[in-house]
Design a protein around this motif. Structure first.
Motif, PDB file in Angstrom:
ATOM      1  N   MET A   8       0.842  -1.201   0.000  1.00  0.00           N
ATOM      2  CA  MET A   8       0.000   0.000   0.000  1.00  0.00           C
ATOM      3  C   MET A   8       0.877   1.251   0.000  1.00  0.00           C
ATOM      4  O   MET A   8       1.940   1.255   0.610  1.00  0.00           O
ATOM      5  N   SER A   9       0.426   2.299  -0.676  1.00  0.00           N
ATOM      6  CA  SER A   9       1.235   3.516  -0.706  1.00  0.00           C
ATOM      7  C   SER A   9       1.246   4.188   0.673  1.00  0.00           C
ATOM      8  O   SER A   9       0.316   4.035   1.458  1.00  0.00           O
ATOM      9  N   GLN A  10       2.315   4.949   0.932  1.00  0.00           N
ATOM     10  CA  GLN A  10       2.416   5.676   2.202  1.00  0.00           C
ATOM     11  C   GLN A  10       1.424   6.840   2.197  1.00  0.00           C
ATOM     12  O   GLN A  10       1.243   7.490   1.176  1.00  0.00           O
ATOM     13  N   GLN A  11       0.852   7.117   3.389  1.00  0.00           N
ATOM     14  CA  GLN A  11      -0.215   8.123   3.483  1.00  0.00           C
ATOM     15  C   GLN A  11       0.306   9.439   4.074  1.00  0.00           C
ATOM     16  O   GLN A  11       0.889   9.427   5.162  1.00  0.00           O
ATOM     17  N   PHE A  12       0.018  10.525   3.383  1.00  0.00           N
ATOM     18  CA  PHE A  12       0.376  11.873   3.852  1.00  0.00           C
ATOM     19  C   PHE A  12      -0.832  12.780   3.697  1.00  0.00           C
ATOM     20  O   PHE A  12      -1.749  12.493   2.929  1.00  0.00           O
ATOM     21  N   ALA A  13      -0.803  13.920   4.424  1.00  0.00           N
ATOM     22  CA  ALA A  13      -1.927  14.860   4.312  1.00  0.00           C
ATOM     23  C   ALA A  13      -1.479  16.255   4.706  1.00  0.00           C
ATOM     24  O   ALA A  13      -0.489  16.422   5.428  1.00  0.00           O
ATOM     25  N   VAL A  14      -2.220  17.250   4.233  1.00  0.00           N
ATOM     26  CA  VAL A  14      -2.069  18.611   4.749  1.00  0.00           C
ATOM     27  C   VAL A  14      -3.355  18.967   5.473  1.00  0.00           C
ATOM     28  O   VAL A  14      -4.454  18.691   4.980  1.00  0.00           O
ATOM     29  N   PHE A  15      -3.211  19.559   6.677  1.00  0.00           N
ATOM     30  CA  PHE A  15      -4.353  19.961   7.496  1.00  0.00           C
ATOM     31  C   PHE A  15      -4.409  21.480   7.578  1.00  0.00           C
ATOM     32  O   PHE A  15      -3.374  22.147   7.720  1.00  0.00           O
ATOM     33  N   GLY A  16      -5.613  22.038   7.577  1.00  0.00           N
ATOM     34  CA  GLY A  16      -5.793  23.474   7.758  1.00  0.00           C
ATOM     35  C   GLY A  16      -7.191  23.866   7.361  1.00  0.00           C
ATOM     36  O   GLY A  16      -8.001  23.017   6.979  1.00  0.00           O
ATOM     37  N   THR A  17      -7.472  25.160   7.428  1.00  0.00           N
ATOM     38  CA  THR A  17      -8.748  25.661   6.935  1.00  0.00           C
ATOM     39  C   THR A  17      -8.591  27.115   6.507  1.00  0.00           C
ATOM     40  O   THR A  17      -8.003  27.894   7.251  1.00  0.00           O
ATOM     41  N   PRO A  18      -8.982  27.513   5.310  1.00  0.00           N
ATOM     42  CA  PRO A  18      -9.543  26.646   4.253  1.00  0.00           C
ATOM     43  C   PRO A  18      -8.435  25.843   3.581  1.00  0.00           C
ATOM     44  O   PRO A  18      -7.306  26.326   3.482  1.00  0.00           O
ATOM     45  N   ALA A  69       2.551  14.650   7.888  1.00  0.00           N
ATOM     46  CA  ALA A  69       1.546  15.680   7.615  1.00  0.00           C
ATOM     47  C   ALA A  69       2.189  17.047   7.512  1.00  0.00           C
ATOM     48  O   ALA A  69       3.197  17.320   8.167  1.00  0.00           O
ATOM     49  N   ASN A  70       1.594  17.870   6.682  1.00  0.00           N
ATOM     50  CA  ASN A  70       1.879  19.299   6.703  1.00  0.00           C
ATOM     51  C   ASN A  70       0.710  19.980   7.397  1.00  0.00           C
ATOM     52  O   ASN A  70      -0.413  19.483   7.395  1.00  0.00           O
ATOM     53  N   VAL A  71       1.020  21.141   7.985  1.00  0.00           N
ATOM     54  CA  VAL A  71       0.016  21.855   8.755  1.00  0.00           C
ATOM     55  C   VAL A  71       0.070  23.308   8.352  1.00  0.00           C
ATOM     56  O   VAL A  71       1.152  23.901   8.282  1.00  0.00           O
ATOM     57  N   THR A  72      -1.081  23.874   8.054  1.00  0.00           N
ATOM     58  CA  THR A  72      -1.086  25.282   7.681  1.00  0.00           C
ATOM     59  C   THR A  72      -2.103  26.028   8.540  1.00  0.00           C
ATOM     60  O   THR A  72      -2.521  25.544   9.593  1.00  0.00           O
ATOM     61  N   LEU A  73      -2.461  27.200   8.089  1.00  0.00           N
ATOM     62  CA  LEU A  73      -3.382  28.066   8.831  1.00  0.00           C
ATOM     63  C   LEU A  73      -4.600  27.350   9.351  1.00  0.00           C
ATOM     64  O   LEU A  73      -5.207  26.629   8.554  1.00  0.00           O
ATOM     65  N   ARG A 131       5.532  10.903  11.732  1.00  0.00           N
ATOM     66  CA  ARG A 131       5.108   9.890  12.699  1.00  0.00           C
ATOM     67  C   ARG A 131       6.322   9.104  13.196  1.00  0.00           C
ATOM     68  O   ARG A 131       7.150   8.659  12.383  1.00  0.00           O
ATOM     69  N   THR A 132       6.436   8.955  14.501  1.00  0.00           N
ATOM     70  CA  THR A 132       7.486   8.099  15.072  1.00  0.00           C
ATOM     71  C   THR A 132       6.788   7.040  15.929  1.00  0.00           C
ATOM     72  O   THR A 132       5.564   7.087  16.103  1.00  0.00           O
ATOM     73  N   LEU A 178      12.581  15.340   4.874  1.00  0.00           N
ATOM     74  CA  LEU A 178      12.450  14.825   6.241  1.00  0.00           C
ATOM     75  C   LEU A 178      11.758  13.452   6.234  1.00  0.00           C
ATOM     76  O   LEU A 178      12.137  12.541   6.963  1.00  0.00           O
ATOM     77  N   TRP A 179      10.737  13.319   5.408  1.00  0.00           N
ATOM     78  CA  TRP A 179       9.977  12.061   5.382  1.00  0.00           C
ATOM     79  C   TRP A 179      10.666  10.962   4.595  1.00  0.00           C
ATOM     80  O   TRP A 179      10.584   9.799   4.943  1.00  0.00           O
ATOM     81  N   HIS A 180      11.306  11.328   3.478  1.00  0.00           N
ATOM     82  CA  HIS A 180      11.771  10.306   2.536  1.00  0.00           C
ATOM     83  C   HIS A 180      13.286  10.258   2.392  1.00  0.00           C
ATOM     84  O   HIS A 180      13.795   9.376   1.696  1.00  0.00           O
ATOM     85  N   GLY A 181      13.987  11.215   2.981  1.00  0.00           N
ATOM     86  CA  GLY A 181      15.450  11.196   2.900  1.00  0.00           C
ATOM     87  C   GLY A 181      16.035  11.699   1.588  1.00  0.00           C
ATOM     88  O   GLY A 181      17.253  11.625   1.393  1.00  0.00           O
ATOM     89  N   VAL A 182      15.211  12.189   0.674  1.00  0.00           N
ATOM     90  CA  VAL A 182      15.729  12.734  -0.596  1.00  0.00           C
ATOM     91  C   VAL A 182      15.145  14.130  -0.788  1.00  0.00           C
ATOM     92  O   VAL A 182      13.943  14.332  -0.554  1.00  0.00           O
TER      93      VAL A 182
END
Ligand code: ATR
Length: 280
Positions: free
Chosen positions: A1-11, A59-63, A91-92, A254-258
């Motif tokens: 399964m592919s690795q899961q990432f997301a960006v959180f914020g609003t809007p 995850a990335n986090v914005t406003l 995630r650790t 940071l996540w993938h080393g490249v």
């Protein structure tokens, strides 16, 4: 399964981060899935937990969640801890690790892409929220000259100046006094005001021969400040699209080393830019 990432914020629905990270993944041959999740201060913790339970690893986090992200993490990088704001979570085994790649992303965009020499630039930051806190230390490290900070709520400008801890170089001032400050070589809009519609125009007296005007926002949100920069003949008018791509590349590393090549991705997205660079 592919690795899961997301960006959180609003809007969040117009965020370009899913596109950017998918392009980086293709470039690096990494199978990943990156989605945008709408979350505000009230439901961010629960949504982040649900994301982790479903296998989310980064995850990335914005406003307006950058301070909360730093708080929710179990460990923090030096730079995220110092300013209390994070834009990247990894995630650790014990929980989330927080980092902040906004400052390095901005400096890379300004120095590598736009070829600005930041050294000794007299700098004004308008805004003292999460965005301003994320970038100020990196600008100081990059060698800017004096730094003035103004904010609608003056106490937050004071707090940011105090956190930076360089009283002879960093000055919190009243936004209402801005016309008396003289010229700046670098003026940064770190407010979210244009997203709500109203940032009172800054006086022309701030603009000198080589002033670069930089908005941390991109797309429509950056249009008013970029229009002000052009109307006042700023030497450079740069929106936050390049910073967005560069901070994403640092998160990716940071996540993938490249560290991906950002130029192709920036070029593909440049239709979303409201900025313009004046050539010498
Ligand atoms: P961010 O993470 O983008 O910095 P934030 O922490 O909510 O988000 O900060 C938003 C910034 O935009 C703050 O500097 C805010 O000023 P206040 O500290 O006074 O709230 C500024 N801002 C938002 N709307 C504004 C407006 N209409 N006029 C001037 N400044 C505004």
């Amino acid at each position: 399964m592919s690795q899961q990432f997301a960006v959180f914020g609003t809007p969040i629905s117009h965020s370009l981060s899913p596109q950017i990270h998918s392009a980086f993944g293709r470039q690096a041959g990494i199978d990943l899935r990156y989605i945008a999740i709408e979350a505000g201060p009230g439901d961010f913790a629960a949504k982040l937990q649900a994301f982790a339970d479903a296998g989310g690893v980064g995850a990335n986090v914005t406003l307006p969640l950058k301070a909360l992200a730093a708080e929710l993490a179990v460990t923090q990088s030096e730079r995220a801890k110092h300013m209390g704001v994070a834009n990247t979570l990894a995630r650790t085994a014990d929980g989330w690790h927080a980092d902040n790649t906004d400052g390095i992303g901005l400096v890379r965009d300004l120095t590598d892409r736009h070829r600005l020499d930041l050294r000794e630039r007299r700098t004004l930051i308008v805004g003292a929220g999460g965005g301003a806190r994320g970038i100020a230390p990196a600008l100081l490290d990059a060698g800017i000259g004096e730094l003035f900070i103004v904010n609608r709520t003056p106490e937050r400008a004071d707090a940011l100046a105090d956190m930076l801890g360089q009283p002879s170089r960093v000055h919190a001032r009243y936004l209402g006094d801005v016309a008396t400050f003289g010229e700046f070589d670098l003026i940064i809009n770190a407010t979210s005001a244009t997203r709500g519609g109203t940032l009172a125009p800054l006086p022309r007296s701030l603009v000198g021969r080589r002033t670069a005007a930089v908005d941390l926002s991109y797309g429509e949100a950056a249009i008013p400040f970029m229009a002000w920069a052009r109307a006042t003949n700023c030497h450079d008018a740069i929106d936050g699209l390049g910073m967005l791509v560069e901070q994403a590349a640092e998160s990716f590393k940071l996540w993938h080393g490249v560290r991906p090549d950002t130029n192709a991705v920036f070029a593909a997205l440049s239709g979303h830019s409201a900025g313009l660079v004046t050539a010498d």
